[in-house]
Design a protein around this motif. Sequence first.
Motif, mmCIF file in Angstrom:
data_model
loop_
_atom_site.group_PDB
_atom_site.id
_atom_site.type_symbol
_atom_site.label_atom_id
_atom_site.label_comp_id
_atom_site.label_asym_id
_atom_site.label_seq_id
_atom_site.Cartn_x
_atom_site.Cartn_y
_atom_site.Cartn_z
ATOM 1 N N ASN A 14 9.403 16.443 9.292
ATOM 2 C CA ASN A 14 9.980 17.792 9.495
ATOM 3 C C ASN A 14 9.133 18.456 8.426
ATOM 4 O OD1 ASN A 14 10.821 20.593 10.395
ATOM 5 N ND2 ASN A 14 12.453 20.397 10.040
ATOM 6 N N ASP A 15 7.305 18.098 8.203
ATOM 7 C CA ASP A 15 7.327 19.116 6.789
ATOM 8 C C ASP A 15 6.017 19.808 7.779
ATOM 9 O OD1 ASP A 15 5.715 19.530 5.243
ATOM 10 O OD2 ASP A 15 5.860 17.541 4.307
ATOM 11 N N LYS A 16 5.748 20.750 7.552
ATOM 12 C CA LYS A 16 4.870 22.001 7.321
ATOM 13 C C LYS A 16 3.854 22.103 7.487
ATOM 14 C CE LYS A 16 5.468 25.533 4.172
ATOM 15 N NZ LYS A 16 6.369 26.742 3.480
ATOM 16 N N LEU A 17 3.753 21.083 6.508
ATOM 17 C CA LEU A 17 1.867 21.001 5.310
ATOM 18 C C LEU A 17 1.200 19.783 7.220
ATOM 19 C CD1 LEU A 17 2.798 20.174 2.317
ATOM 20 C CD2 LEU A 17 2.052 21.996 3.464
ATOM 21 N N LEU A 18 2.499 18.651 7.940
ATOM 22 C CA LEU A 18 1.778 17.777 8.166
ATOM 23 C C LEU A 18 1.170 18.384 9.934
ATOM 24 C CD1 LEU A 18 2.918 15.921 6.976
ATOM 25 C CD2 LEU A 18 3.861 14.575 8.638
ATOM 26 N N MET A 76 0.878 -1.165 0.027
ATOM 27 C CA MET A 76 -0.543 -0.189 0.178
ATOM 28 C C MET A 76 1.254 1.583 0.030
ATOM 29 S SD MET A 76 -2.814 0.551 2.493
ATOM 30 C CE MET A 76 -4.437 -0.605 1.739
ATOM 31 N N LEU A 77 0.462 2.496 -0.849
ATOM 32 C CA LEU A 77 1.644 3.181 -0.731
ATOM 33 C C LEU A 77 0.371 5.136 0.198
ATOM 34 C CD1 LEU A 77 3.967 5.460 -1.723
ATOM 35 C CD2 LEU A 77 2.532 5.620 -3.968
ATOM 36 N N VAL A 78 0.807 5.382 0.958
ATOM 37 C CA VAL A 78 -0.068 6.339 1.731
ATOM 38 C C VAL A 78 0.911 8.095 1.595
ATOM 39 C CG1 VAL A 78 -0.841 7.331 4.029
ATOM 40 C CG2 VAL A 78 -0.419 4.657 2.843
ATOM 41 N N ASN A 79 0.615 8.922 1.333
ATOM 42 C CA ASN A 79 0.866 9.755 1.092
ATOM 43 C C ASN A 79 0.454 11.032 2.121
ATOM 44 O OD1 ASN A 79 -0.060 12.998 -0.157
ATOM 45 N ND2 ASN A 79 1.991 12.205 -0.403
ATOM 46 N N VAL A 80 1.755 11.862 3.096
ATOM 47 C CA VAL A 80 1.297 13.050 4.293
ATOM 48 C C VAL A 80 2.197 13.905 3.830
ATOM 49 C CG1 VAL A 80 0.401 11.450 6.302
ATOM 50 C CG2 VAL A 80 3.068 11.218 6.077
ATOM 51 N N GLY A 81 1.943 14.748 2.949
ATOM 52 C CA GLY A 81 2.992 16.589 2.951
ATOM 53 C C GLY A 81 3.342 16.318 1.784
ATOM 54 N N GLU A 82 4.421 16.074 1.493
ATOM 55 C CA GLU A 82 5.923 15.947 0.229
ATOM 56 C C GLU A 82 6.225 14.361 0.647
ATOM 57 O OE1 GLU A 82 8.734 18.577 1.778
ATOM 58 O OE2 GLU A 82 6.972 20.540 -0.046
ATOM 59 N N ALA A 83 5.808 13.175 1.680
ATOM 60 C CA ALA A 83 6.328 12.106 1.533
ATOM 61 C C ALA A 83 5.560 10.558 1.752
ATOM 62 C CB ALA A 83 6.463 11.950 3.367
ATOM 63 N N TYR A 84 5.661 10.448 1.153
ATOM 64 C CA TYR A 84 5.305 9.000 0.314
ATOM 65 C C TYR A 84 6.358 7.774 1.600
ATOM 66 C CZ TYR A 84 3.676 12.130 -3.536
ATOM 67 O OH TYR A 84 2.644 13.224 -3.790
ATOM 68 N N MET A 85 5.266 6.747 1.988
ATOM 69 C CA MET A 85 5.552 5.697 2.612
ATOM 70 C C MET A 85 4.445 5.127 2.360
ATOM 71 S SD MET A 85 4.082 5.119 6.349
ATOM 72 C CE MET A 85 2.160 5.129 6.138
ATOM 73 N N GLY A 89 10.123 14.027 0.742
ATOM 74 C CA GLY A 89 10.496 14.193 1.704
ATOM 75 C C GLY A 89 11.967 14.821 2.017
ATOM 76 N N THR A 90 12.183 15.567 3.461
ATOM 77 C CA THR A 90 12.745 15.300 4.192
ATOM 78 C C THR A 90 13.371 14.240 5.126
ATOM 79 O OG1 THR A 90 11.413 15.767 6.615
ATOM 80 C CG2 THR A 90 12.357 17.810 5.048
ATOM 81 N N ASN A 91 12.332 12.777 4.753
ATOM 82 C CA ASN A 91 12.758 11.181 5.887
ATOM 83 C C ASN A 91 13.237 10.592 4.660
ATOM 84 O OD1 ASN A 91 11.485 12.950 7.807
ATOM 85 N ND2 ASN A 91 12.022 11.393 9.122
ATOM 86 N N ASN A 92 13.318 10.753 3.173
ATOM 87 C CA ASN A 92 13.765 10.607 2.157
ATOM 88 C C ASN A 92 14.602 9.249 2.657
ATOM 89 O OD1 ASN A 92 12.987 9.541 -0.754
ATOM 90 N ND2 ASN A 92 15.254 10.370 -1.088
#
Length: 218
Positions: free
Chosen positions: A155-159, A87-96, A121-124
């Motif tokens: 670290n994402d201001k969209l979260l 499964m692919l989940v998106n939050v802010g600029e990150a994809y999990m 994102g910053t956690n790539n």
Amino acid sequence: MPTQDNQRNNSNQQSIVVNDFVIPSRNIQTAEQHRGRHFQIWFDTQPERLGFYIKDLGIGFGVFKKMDTYGLGPDFQQGRIELRDNMLVNVGEAYMVVNLLPEGAEEDEPLDTLKLKIFGGTNNGDVYEYSIEQMQGGERSILMGRTPDCDIKINDKLLSKVQSHIKVEFYSDNSFKWVLFDGAVKGKPSTNGTWLYINDDMKLYDGMVFKANQTIFQ
């Protein structure tokens, strides 16, 4: 008898692609990279599938559905979904990307390890793993958000401070499921939503929210 020029003109006319909705982009480079059809919506007339459906066409960042939340106050119901392998989940600029281990397990074999890999994102490139033993019989929640208290801090201001959380739900037959919830444990939903990739044909319903790139539809 049609001339060669007429045949060429007819061929060009047949190759024209008309999009019902053109998604604008302020970034010229991104616009060129993601040029093409992002998704399609159609009406299925089969009695067992009657309704409108949406399908991702593999262009751009993909089409994502927002997890639903309902009601206000005591009637509030939190968005939730059972996690499945790949499964692919998106939050802010990150994809999990979600993986349930062990790989290649039989249908009735317990998937007792949750693996999450983040792209963008910053956690790539970050990878997180949790075993069923770490979930304390369903009492523990894996928190994801931008505060230091979160297990997965992004670290994402969209979260939101707590963007989403994951729990394990146990059942009377000793089976269990890994479940993703939008928002904090106490029920407050995230500000910008938790989004799920539409990897199969999905039936549209009233109030459904989905996005392609940064354009949101309801």
